[in-house]
Write an enzyme that holds these catalytic residues in place. Structure first.
Site, PDB file in Angstrom:
ATOM      1  N   LEU A  32      12.500  16.014   4.435  1.00  0.00           N
ATOM      2  CA  LEU A  32      12.431  14.921   3.463  1.00  0.00           C
ATOM      3  C   LEU A  32      13.552  15.125   2.456  1.00  0.00           C
ATOM      4  O   LEU A  32      13.837  16.255   2.061  1.00  0.00           O
ATOM      5  CB  LEU A  32      11.084  14.917   2.733  1.00  0.00           C
ATOM      6  CG  LEU A  32       9.820  14.629   3.547  1.00  0.00           C
ATOM      7  CD1 LEU A  32       8.583  14.733   2.657  1.00  0.00           C
ATOM      8  CD2 LEU A  32       9.891  13.254   4.205  1.00  0.00           C
ATOM      9  N   ASP A  33      14.154  14.031   2.025  1.00  0.00           N
ATOM     10  CA  ASP A  33      15.187  14.133   0.988  1.00  0.00           C
ATOM     11  C   ASP A  33      14.585  14.724  -0.280  1.00  0.00           C
ATOM     12  O   ASP A  33      13.396  14.559  -0.564  1.00  0.00           O
ATOM     13  CB  ASP A  33      15.757  12.746   0.679  1.00  0.00           C
ATOM     14  CG  ASP A  33      16.529  12.155   1.849  1.00  0.00           C
ATOM     15  OD1 ASP A  33      16.876  12.905   2.776  1.00  0.00           O
ATOM     16  OD2 ASP A  33      16.772  10.933   1.817  1.00  0.00           O
ATOM     17  N   ARG A  34      15.429  15.369  -1.054  1.00  0.00           N
ATOM     18  CA  ARG A  34      14.955  16.050  -2.258  1.00  0.00           C
ATOM     19  C   ARG A  34      14.177  15.144  -3.217  1.00  0.00           C
ATOM     20  O   ARG A  34      13.136  15.538  -3.734  1.00  0.00           O
ATOM     21  CB  ARG A  34      16.145  16.695  -2.973  1.00  0.00           C
ATOM     22  CG  ARG A  34      15.749  17.523  -4.180  1.00  0.00           C
ATOM     23  CD  ARG A  34      16.850  18.440  -4.648  1.00  0.00           C
ATOM     24  NE  ARG A  34      16.318  19.413  -5.600  1.00  0.00           N
ATOM     25  CZ  ARG A  34      16.925  20.540  -5.942  1.00  0.00           C
ATOM     26  NH1 ARG A  34      18.085  20.841  -5.417  1.00  0.00           N
ATOM     27  NH2 ARG A  34      16.368  21.365  -6.806  1.00  0.00           N
ATOM     28  N   ARG A  72      16.090   4.673   2.747  1.00  0.00           N
ATOM     29  CA  ARG A  72      16.765   4.362   1.483  1.00  0.00           C
ATOM     30  C   ARG A  72      17.905   3.363   1.698  1.00  0.00           C
ATOM     31  O   ARG A  72      18.011   2.361   0.987  1.00  0.00           O
ATOM     32  CB  ARG A  72      17.288   5.645   0.852  1.00  0.00           C
ATOM     33  CG  ARG A  72      16.194   6.642   0.537  1.00  0.00           C
ATOM     34  CD  ARG A  72      16.737   8.031   0.227  1.00  0.00           C
ATOM     35  NE  ARG A  72      17.535   8.028  -1.009  1.00  0.00           N
ATOM     36  CZ  ARG A  72      18.148   9.112  -1.478  1.00  0.00           C
ATOM     37  NH1 ARG A  72      18.075  10.263  -0.821  1.00  0.00           N
ATOM     38  NH2 ARG A  72      18.835   9.034  -2.603  1.00  0.00           N
ATOM     39  N   VAL A  97      12.348  12.651  -2.625  1.00  0.00           N
ATOM     40  CA  VAL A  97      11.205  12.012  -1.957  1.00  0.00           C
ATOM     41  C   VAL A  97       9.982  12.926  -2.032  1.00  0.00           C
ATOM     42  O   VAL A  97      10.096  14.140  -1.883  1.00  0.00           O
ATOM     43  CB  VAL A  97      11.552  11.702  -0.480  1.00  0.00           C
ATOM     44  CG1 VAL A  97      10.362  11.099   0.251  1.00  0.00           C
ATOM     45  CG2 VAL A  97      12.753  10.777  -0.402  1.00  0.00           C
TER      46      VAL A  97
END
Length: 228
Positions: free
Chosen positions: A62-64, A165, A66
């Site tokens: 997961l992106d930071r 995103r 998120v």
């Protein structure tokens, strides 16, 4: 912050699922901040009184900025099988996203081709197969509107970097707080309103259907949408 039992969504001998806080980095990066996988290893080592470092494999990322459900493997066999499950798209991923602009259609499918600039850590979406691009696809549905904010349920069929995103931004609906992809301002907390809500798959070892979900963050904003 250390991982506690309150952060654990699911655990057995093969897998552990964590409700990730927005701002936590999953694996070590150039910032040098302590990554989530190290925190989970330390949690497992303490919980089971294991000397040394417990095995932990990152099954997906997961992106930071998120929040939400992230799954780790506790054995190499489980990791190999989960990698195959994700690669073969034998898993249903559900995210919640909050946007300020109402989508033109209440539900739909988005198809794009993505190219990542690794130096800038930004992804650009095309509506055609550009050279060096990767195909991506997601389904979305508008769930509700609350105080001028719109809650979307998003089911990505592929797992590309920054996919949700950039695809929502390309649709004209950037995620709240995501100034990297078109929202006018960022969050002071370093978070965006994108939450990994649920995973559904067949357990890689037990061969039983598994459904895991993550409650929304308690940050004064997300809780308003929990009833939906």
């Amino acid at each position: 912050m250390a991982i506690t039992e309150a952060d654990v969504l699911y655990e057995d001998n093969h897998l552990i699922a964590i409700n990730k806080r927005a701002g936590d980095v999953v694996q070590v990066d150039e910032t040098g901040d302590k990554p989530l996988d190290d925190m989970v290893r330390e949690f497992l080592a303490a919980k089971y009184n294991k000397p040394g470092t417990a095995f932990l494999g990152v099954a997906h990322r997961l992106d930071r900025p998120v929040s939400g459900l992230i799954l780790f493997a506790k054995t190499s066999k489980a990791l190999d099988r989960m990698n195959a499950i994700f690669k073969n798209r034998e898993i249903k991923k559900t995210y919640f996203a909050v946007v300020r602009k109402k989508p033109a259609k209440p539900q739909g499918k988005l198809i794009n081709w993505l190219i990542k600039d690794p130096k800038k850590n930004v992804v650009k979406a095309y509506d055609y197969e550009a050279k060096g691009s990767q195909y991506c696809e997601l389904d979305y549905q508008l769930l509700t509107e609350l105080d001028g904010y719109y809650l979307l349920r998003v089911n990505p069929l592929t797992g590309r970097s920054h996919q949700i995103r950039v695809q929502l931004s390309t649709m004209g609906c950037p995620i709240v707080g995501d100034n990297k992809y078109g929202y006018p301002r960022g969050s002071k907390k370093g978070s965006i309103c994108l939450h990994a809500r649920q995973l559904e798959f067949v357990h890689p070892v037990k061969k039983e259907p598994i459904k895991i979900f993550a409650k929304l963050p308690k940050d004064g904003f997300w809780e308003k949408f929990e009833k939906f």
